[in-house]
Motif scaffolding. Sequence first.
Motif, mmCIF file in Angstrom:
data_model
loop_
_atom_site.group_PDB
_atom_site.id
_atom_site.type_symbol
_atom_site.label_atom_id
_atom_site.label_comp_id
_atom_site.label_asym_id
_atom_site.label_seq_id
_atom_site.Cartn_x
_atom_site.Cartn_y
_atom_site.Cartn_z
ATOM 1 N N ARG A 31 0.813 -1.216 0.000
ATOM 2 C CA ARG A 31 0.000 0.000 0.000
ATOM 3 C C ARG A 31 0.841 1.260 0.000
ATOM 4 N NH1 ARG A 31 -3.251 -2.666 3.695
ATOM 5 N NH2 ARG A 31 -4.915 -3.751 2.630
ATOM 6 N N ALA A 32 1.993 1.218 0.667
ATOM 7 C CA ALA A 32 2.809 2.429 0.784
ATOM 8 C C ALA A 32 3.155 2.986 -0.586
ATOM 9 C CB ALA A 32 4.090 2.102 1.555
ATOM 10 N N VAL A 33 3.319 2.104 -1.557
ATOM 11 C CA VAL A 33 3.703 2.570 -2.887
ATOM 12 C C VAL A 33 2.515 2.626 -3.832
ATOM 13 C CG1 VAL A 33 5.064 1.982 -4.921
ATOM 14 C CG2 VAL A 33 6.077 1.804 -2.657
ATOM 15 N N THR A 34 1.676 1.579 -3.799
ATOM 16 C CA THR A 34 0.652 1.471 -4.836
ATOM 17 C C THR A 34 -0.707 2.014 -4.421
ATOM 18 O OG1 THR A 34 -0.075 -0.693 -4.100
ATOM 19 C CG2 THR A 34 1.742 -0.641 -5.661
ATOM 20 N N GLY A 35 -0.886 2.268 -3.119
ATOM 21 C CA GLY A 35 -2.191 2.730 -2.681
ATOM 22 C C GLY A 35 -3.209 1.602 -2.574
ATOM 23 N N GLY A 36 -2.774 0.363 -2.715
ATOM 24 C CA GLY A 36 -3.657 -0.778 -2.529
ATOM 25 C C GLY A 36 -4.822 -0.785 -3.494
ATOM 26 N N SER A 37 -5.927 -1.393 -3.040
ATOM 27 C CA SER A 37 -7.049 -1.544 -3.969
ATOM 28 C C SER A 37 -7.809 -0.238 -4.163
ATOM 29 C CB SER A 37 -7.981 -2.644 -3.468
ATOM 30 O OG SER A 37 -8.232 -2.448 -2.102
ATOM 31 N N GLN A 38 -7.505 0.754 -3.309
ATOM 32 C CA GLN A 38 -8.158 2.052 -3.525
ATOM 33 C C GLN A 38 -7.572 2.787 -4.725
ATOM 34 O OE1 GLN A 38 -7.839 3.461 0.442
ATOM 35 N NE2 GLN A 38 -9.558 2.088 0.831
ATOM 36 N N GLY A 39 -6.377 2.398 -5.084
ATOM 37 C CA GLY A 39 -5.785 2.972 -6.283
ATOM 38 C C GLY A 39 -4.867 4.144 -5.976
ATOM 39 N N MET A 40 -4.270 4.638 -7.036
ATOM 40 C CA MET A 40 -3.285 5.700 -6.913
ATOM 41 C C MET A 40 -3.657 6.810 -7.881
ATOM 42 S SD MET A 40 0.590 5.421 -8.232
ATOM 43 C CE MET A 40 1.799 5.237 -6.976
ATOM 44 N N LEU A 41 -3.633 8.015 -7.378
ATOM 45 C CA LEU A 41 -3.935 9.151 -8.253
ATOM 46 C C LEU A 41 -2.661 9.576 -8.964
ATOM 47 C CD1 LEU A 41 -6.233 11.204 -5.899
ATOM 48 C CD2 LEU A 41 -6.895 10.157 -8.068
ATOM 49 N N VAL A 42 -2.749 9.734 -10.269
ATOM 50 C CA VAL A 42 -1.581 10.112 -11.049
ATOM 51 C C VAL A 42 -1.891 11.406 -11.797
ATOM 52 C CG1 VAL A 42 0.058 9.363 -12.797
ATOM 53 C CG2 VAL A 42 -1.080 7.667 -11.375
ATOM 54 N N PRO A 43 -1.035 12.414 -11.612
ATOM 55 C CA PRO A 43 -1.271 13.667 -12.326
ATOM 56 C C PRO A 43 -1.040 13.496 -13.828
ATOM 57 C CG PRO A 43 0.780 13.762 -11.099
ATOM 58 C CD PRO A 43 0.125 12.484 -10.728
ATOM 59 N N PRO A 44 -1.661 14.338 -14.646
ATOM 60 C CA PRO A 44 -1.491 14.206 -16.090
ATOM 61 C C PRO A 44 -0.058 14.491 -16.529
ATOM 62 C CG PRO A 44 -2.763 16.155 -15.556
ATOM 63 C CD PRO A 44 -2.607 15.399 -14.296
ATOM 64 N N ALA A 45 0.251 14.006 -17.715
ATOM 65 C CA ALA A 45 1.596 14.205 -18.250
ATOM 66 C C ALA A 45 1.831 15.683 -18.540
ATOM 67 C CB ALA A 45 1.763 13.393 -19.523
ATOM 68 N N GLN A 46 3.098 16.082 -18.439
ATOM 69 C CA GLN A 46 3.435 17.486 -18.620
ATOM 70 C C GLN A 46 4.839 17.562 -19.205
ATOM 71 O OE1 GLN A 46 2.884 19.596 -15.004
ATOM 72 N NE2 GLN A 46 2.507 21.540 -16.014
ATOM 73 N N ILE A 47 4.981 18.268 -20.311
ATOM 74 C CA ILE A 47 6.316 18.454 -20.874
ATOM 75 C C ILE A 47 6.571 19.942 -21.019
ATOM 76 C CG2 ILE A 47 7.828 18.051 -22.846
ATOM 77 C CD1 ILE A 47 6.317 15.505 -23.391
ATOM 78 N N GLY A 48 7.595 20.422 -20.318
ATOM 79 C CA GLY A 48 7.981 21.826 -20.411
ATOM 80 C C GLY A 48 6.830 22.783 -20.150
ATOM 81 N N GLY A 49 6.039 22.491 -19.121
ATOM 82 C CA GLY A 49 4.965 23.404 -18.769
ATOM 83 C C GLY A 49 3.684 23.177 -19.539
ATOM 84 N N PHE A 50 3.714 22.311 -20.563
ATOM 85 C CA PHE A 50 2.502 22.048 -21.325
ATOM 86 C C PHE A 50 1.873 20.759 -20.833
ATOM 87 C CE2 PHE A 50 0.122 20.282 -24.876
ATOM 88 C CZ PHE A 50 -0.641 21.383 -25.264
ATOM 89 N N ALA A 51 0.661 20.858 -20.271
ATOM 90 C CA ALA A 51 0.023 19.681 -19.692
ATOM 91 C C ALA A 51 -0.857 18.991 -20.724
ATOM 92 C CB ALA A 51 -0.804 20.083 -18.481
ATOM 93 N N PHE A 52 -0.700 17.671 -20.825
ATOM 94 C CA PHE A 52 -1.548 16.886 -21.729
ATOM 95 C C PHE A 52 -2.746 16.401 -20.920
ATOM 96 C CE2 PHE A 52 2.689 16.730 -23.414
ATOM 97 C CZ PHE A 52 2.504 16.925 -24.767
#
Lengths: 294, 351
Positions: free
Chosen positions: B150-171
Amino acid sequence: MESIIQSLISGIVVGSIYALIALGFVLIYKSTAVINFAQGELLMFGAYLCLTLVVVLKIPFWIAFVSTLIAAALVGLLLERLFLRPMIGEPAISIIMLTIGLASFLKGIIHVIWGSETLVYPSIFPTEPLNIGGIVVSQVYLYSVFFAVICLILFNVFFRFSRSGIAMRAVANDQQAAQSMGISIKKIFAIAWAIAAVVAGVGGILIGNINGVNASLGSFGLKVFPAVILGGLDSIPGAILGGFIIGILEALSGIYLDPVFEGGSKEVVPFIVLVVVLMIRPYGLFGTEEIEKV
Amino acid sequence: MAIKCGVFKTTYEEDSAIWQTKVSKFWIALLLIVLIAFPFVFQGSRYLLYVCNSVLIAVIAAIGLNILTGFTGQISLGHGAFMGVGAYASGYLMTHLGMPFIVCVVVAGCVTAIVGMIFGIPSLRLKGLYLAIATLAAQVILEFVFVRWRAVTGGSQGMLVPPAQIGGFAFDSDFKFYFLALAFTLMAVLIAKNIVRTKSGRAFMAIRDRYISAEIIGVPIFQYKLISFGISSFFAGVAGSLWAHYIGIITPEHFNVMISIQYLSMIIIGGLGSIYGSIMGAVFMTLLPEVLRLISGLFSNQYPILVNIFGAIREGIFGLVIILFLIFEPDGLAARWKTIQNYWKLWPFSY
């Protein structure tokens, strides 16, 4: 201590059913060199059909039991004729994929016919638990082990003494030689699938009596893989022993490891043991080593 | 502009060229233009763009699996879990260590490659179906780790991942992400195309076709099997990482054994040992459920009963399609495509 014995017993019970299903796998693999991923779905089919016969049509259990097995055999024959026979001579991976597709197909059909909620068998076996030397065992368990052992003995006798059993062993050993001795390979393939379906049906009915019947029964097919591979894909005694080992391992890891990992270790431990065993014995405990030449 | 009407190659270089003729260059250019123009035309339809993004990500992972299974001949039932490793690694690197997206993708790919190589070690001794089950073990073990660590993966509740971003431009929208996924997919196709025509690629195929002969002519089998596991897992890791940053929340169910089986079916239906095949298979298998959903949507107005059992019907048809494909086109879509191409190459004088 008592809880350990309790769960050992349930491990043996589950193991005996694993052994039964593993037997179906080995049967198909031995005579047709196909790994059948749809075994779990055949099991589900047997469990659902028998349940329907008993509950909806009010047929006595024994008659329902026998007619389920006959129906399972017919389904096995049908599947072999329709889907597996055109694939003779295709690479193994294609045939595996076909049985995976078959699993998905059967699951869909079963789901359409019977829905997805858990159904429970009426109590067929006496419900009051037996007390054997201070250990309490529910009678369903005893009957399950009894049935499983009967089936295992029957199949051993079948392979040893009956004409088709010997023919199947011959085909498994060398298809060309068997064919030139006048054995119809197509017929053997058909018989193998029919028997595997029957075995799965018995397993399904037993499991259904213990756990109830729902869609998760299909996952038994995957759970039995460690048992089959552990024993060696083409060894019947291996399948039986593998089934018991995996059943007991599951039960023991349920007691000792679940508190540490907060549950779920039951599914993983058999696979870890499997990998370790395979690293030492690449063809399982009793599998025949393939000697390859260029 | 000459159309190819026969085989006129005189050197190995010509034979292994990616651009066989000027015409093929033209078609690829046209395809690229269509791919780039596509989202601008369908900008309004989020659903369509979502499906396209899923297809693009699936293509990357399917190519990876095809390198392992199609080119090296090692059946893997753990590809879904490897994608998961990439997804979680990427998510963890970004949220906990604050690394930029590009670093996350590459590191996630490398982490997955290492994990894949570790689970590839049994291939030292195991072959065929036994190895397939050993990779199934990898799937089960990794899934267990996803749920329990859980410490890394957040278990079955899941993990929030921010959107991809390259040089200030967010996808951060389907539309923007499409271009990111497209870029990665094109790169994956090019890299894979090039891998299979290098020394390693030829070693992979030698191992697949007859490993004993390969060993005798001096191919270190175990080393190349591990490399193949590594490359394949790297692709899976990158695909998983993209998926994580796209979908935003990842749970262990995204990477279960069904996903692994789905990827296997992609490459088998597309064509084993063919990069184009993996693309076609990925497109086909991702679109199939969506098309089924569409059809059942049309029918459900007239037969409301269908809604309840729709999932089951979809599963059944999904299985049936795989079965029929294997029976009637065992070499996959790529082989069928070749046949059609060859027919037109000499048309109308096909004799």
